[in-house]
Write a protein that holds these residues in place. Structure first.
Motif, short mmCIF file in Angstrom:
data_model
loop_
_atom_site.label_atom_id
_atom_site.label_comp_id
_atom_site.label_asym_id
_atom_site.label_seq_id
_atom_site.Cartn_x
_atom_site.Cartn_y
_atom_site.Cartn_z
N TYR A 41 8.43 7.14 18.96
CA TYR A 41 7.94 7.21 17.58
C TYR A 41 8.82 8.12 16.73
N ILE A 42 9.23 9.24 17.30
CA ILE A 42 10.07 10.16 16.55
C ILE A 42 11.45 9.56 16.29
N SER A 43 12.00 8.85 17.26
CA SER A 43 13.31 8.21 17.07
C SER A 43 13.26 7.17 15.96
N VAL A 44 12.21 6.36 15.95
CA VAL A 44 12.07 5.35 14.90
C VAL A 44 11.81 6.03 13.56
N PHE A 45 10.96 7.04 13.56
CA PHE A 45 10.66 7.79 12.32
C PHE A 45 11.93 8.39 11.73
N ASP A 46 12.73 9.07 12.55
CA ASP A 46 13.96 9.70 12.07
C ASP A 46 14.92 8.67 11.52
N ALA A 47 15.06 7.54 12.22
CA ALA A 47 15.98 6.50 11.75
C ALA A 47 15.48 5.89 10.45
N ALA A 48 14.18 5.67 10.34
CA ALA A 48 13.61 5.10 9.12
C ALA A 48 13.78 6.04 7.93
N MET A 49 13.67 7.35 8.17
CA MET A 49 13.78 8.32 7.08
C MET A 49 15.19 8.41 6.51
N LYS A 50 16.16 7.87 7.24
CA LYS A 50 17.53 7.86 6.73
C LYS A 50 17.72 6.84 5.62
N GLY A 51 16.78 5.92 5.48
CA GLY A 51 16.88 4.91 4.44
C GLY A 51 16.91 3.52 5.04
N PRO A 52 16.99 2.50 4.19
CA PRO A 52 16.92 1.11 4.66
C PRO A 52 18.03 0.72 5.64
N ASP A 53 19.14 1.45 5.62
CA ASP A 53 20.23 1.13 6.53
C ASP A 53 20.21 1.99 7.80
N GLY A 54 19.18 2.83 7.95
CA GLY A 54 19.11 3.72 9.11
C GLY A 54 18.93 2.97 10.41
N THR A 55 18.16 1.89 10.37
CA THR A 55 17.96 1.03 11.53
C THR A 55 17.26 -0.23 11.06
N GLY A 56 17.17 -1.22 11.95
CA GLY A 56 16.56 -2.48 11.57
C GLY A 56 15.09 -2.34 11.20
N HIS A 57 14.67 -3.09 10.20
CA HIS A 57 13.26 -3.11 9.79
C HIS A 57 12.88 -4.55 9.47
N GLY A 58 11.60 -4.75 9.20
CA GLY A 58 11.15 -6.12 8.94
C GLY A 58 11.33 -7.00 10.15
N ARG A 59 11.91 -8.17 9.97
CA ARG A 59 12.08 -9.10 11.09
C ARG A 59 13.03 -8.55 12.15
N GLU A 60 13.85 -7.56 11.77
CA GLU A 60 14.73 -6.92 12.75
C GLU A 60 14.22 -5.52 13.13
N GLU A 107 8.51 -8.94 1.45
CA GLU A 107 8.15 -8.88 0.03
C GLU A 107 8.83 -7.72 -0.68
N GLY A 108 9.24 -6.69 0.08
CA GLY A 108 10.06 -5.63 -0.49
C GLY A 108 9.33 -4.38 -0.92
N TYR A 109 8.02 -4.35 -0.80
CA TYR A 109 7.30 -3.16 -1.27
C TYR A 109 7.11 -2.11 -0.18
N VAL A 110 7.51 -2.42 1.06
CA VAL A 110 7.36 -1.49 2.17
C VAL A 110 8.44 -1.82 3.20
N ARG A 111 8.90 -0.79 3.90
CA ARG A 111 9.78 -1.03 5.06
C ARG A 111 8.94 -0.88 6.32
N THR A 112 8.96 -1.89 7.17
CA THR A 112 8.10 -1.89 8.34
C THR A 112 8.89 -1.84 9.64
N TYR A 113 8.31 -1.12 10.60
CA TYR A 113 8.89 -0.94 11.92
C TYR A 113 7.76 -1.14 12.93
N VAL A 114 7.93 -2.04 13.87
CA VAL A 114 6.88 -2.36 14.84
C VAL A 114 7.27 -1.83 16.21
N ILE A 115 6.47 -0.90 16.72
CA ILE A 115 6.70 -0.34 18.06
C ILE A 115 5.78 -1.05 19.04
N LEU A 116 6.37 -1.52 20.16
CA LEU A 116 5.62 -2.28 21.15
C LEU A 116 5.69 -1.59 22.51
#
Length: 371
Positions: free
Chosen positions: A259-278, A190-199
């Motif tokens: 968690y820190i690796s995903v957090f750091d990558a996410a903080m770089k912006g939408p192109d920092g790493t895959g989000h949503g379905r990726e 929907e575009g209002y949040v960038r999501t990252y799922v850790i399993l």
């Protein structure tokens, strides 16, 4: 008061700044701190993630808020620079309000709590609408989403990669954690949040963090301690079926760095790493036959005179329901953390660490029982 280049700025100074500088500069000034809201901060995973954030190189720019149940822990959390708010995952309005104030949410509580996930997402949506920014949600799921009904009787050849999105998307909604995962992924679309799922997978090791030292964090995992507790209760090591099923594993310290690796990558912006379905990130650094854990535990328990013999016996259906709530301990769950490692996550604990962790886990469980 707020932070300006590492210094607290008084309200009087703000008044002076308003006269001298453009309002847009003041907005930038106020946003120098990253507001992070964490659920599950007193838990095994969440407490380890919070401790990792507190030792982050940029921790002085973080404003961490944690939802906690016990008023007795307020002063202790304050002592390490975390702002506690009393509440639970059932407090929908509280979750929504706290999420609406956050740049980043780390959801580390119940992975199957759909209502709590919706409350957090609603808060993040409100933040997006009010600030025109896109906040970040790092949601905790688990490789339990991959389980089958092997009942311990066979090992599957089916291995999931966090880079193979079509394979993950083939999982039915009825799988554990899946319904919540899908809700989180849909919010990103929907575009209002960038999501990252850790399993994370089978997490092992007794957590040794500043929050554990303060007495505010649970230091123990669930899967292996449950197996130990069941074996102690029946005075004999136990195994599900033939014990042939396979699971990945990960040390709790490596979970924290994930968690820190995903957090750091996410903080770089939408192109920092895959989000949503990726944006799936498996937590694993090794794989074990679950029956082998049963075998090692049975032998250790026998050496400690806590079991009748060194060979595990098969759990009955009644015991599986009593100790585990079903037969999931006999399932297969095979995963490879390929996306996670592509962003620089470097787990250091191997399968040898798993075997070395079992005796201390038994000793801790025995000590708790004797307390």
């Amino acid at each position: 008061m707020f932070i300006c280049s590492g210094f607290w700025t008084s309200n009087l100074q703000v008044h002076i700044l308003k006269k001298r500088f453009h309002p847009r500069w003041l907005i930038m000034l106020k946003s120098t701190r990253t507001h992070i809201f964490v659920t599950g901060a007193t838990g095994y995973i969440g407490g380890s993630a919070v401790s990792a954030l507190l030792s982050h190189p940029r921790s002085d720019t973080f404003q961490i808020t944690a939802l906690i149940r016990s008023p007795d822990k307020v002063v202790l959390f304050n002592s390490v620079g975390v702002t506690p708010v009393i509440g639970t995952n059932s407090d929908f309005d509280t979750l929504t309000s706290l999420a609406s104030e956050a740049d980043v949410v780390l959801a580390c509580a119940n992975a199957d709590d759909l209502c709590a996930a919706r409350a957090i997402l609603l808060g993040l949506k409100k933040r997006h609408e009010h600030t025109n920014t896109v906040p970040i949600l790092i949601h905790t799921s688990g490789t339990g989403v991959l389980i089958d009904d092997a009942a311990g009787n066979y090992a599957t050849d089916e291995i999931y990669s966090d880079l193979d999105i079509p394979m993950i998307e083939s999982l039915p909604k009825t799988q554990p954690h899946r319904e919540v995962d899908l809700e989180v992924i849909a919010a990103d679309k929907e575009g209002y949040v960038r999501t990252y799922v850790i399993l994370p997978s089978t997490i092992y090791g007794i957590a040794n963090t500043p929050l554990v030292s303060l007495g505010v964090q649970n230091p123990y995992s669930k899967q292996i301690p449950r197996l130990i507790k069941a074996s102690l209760d029946r005075k004999q090591g136990g195994v599900v079926g033939k014990g042939l099923n396979l699971w990945p594993n990960i040390h709790i310290d490596d979970v924290a760095t994930l968690y820190i690796s995903v957090f750091d990558a996410a903080m770089k912006g939408p192109d920092g790493t895959g989000h949503g379905r990726e944006g799936y990130y498996f937590g694993e650094n090794g794989e074990h036959r679950v029956g082998e854990i049963s075998e090692v535990l049975a032998e250790l328990l026998h050496e400690m005179k806590r079991a009748k013999n060194p060979e595990p016996t098969i759990f009955t259906d009644e015991e599986l329901q009593k100790y585990f709530g079903g037969r999931w301990m006999g399932s297969n769950s095979r995963a490879r953390a390929e996306r996670a490692k592509l962003i620089g996550w470097n787990p250091v604990h191997t399968i040898d660490s798993l075997w070395a962790s079992l005796k201390p886990e038994i000793e801790a469980m025995v000590e708790k029982q004797n307390a």
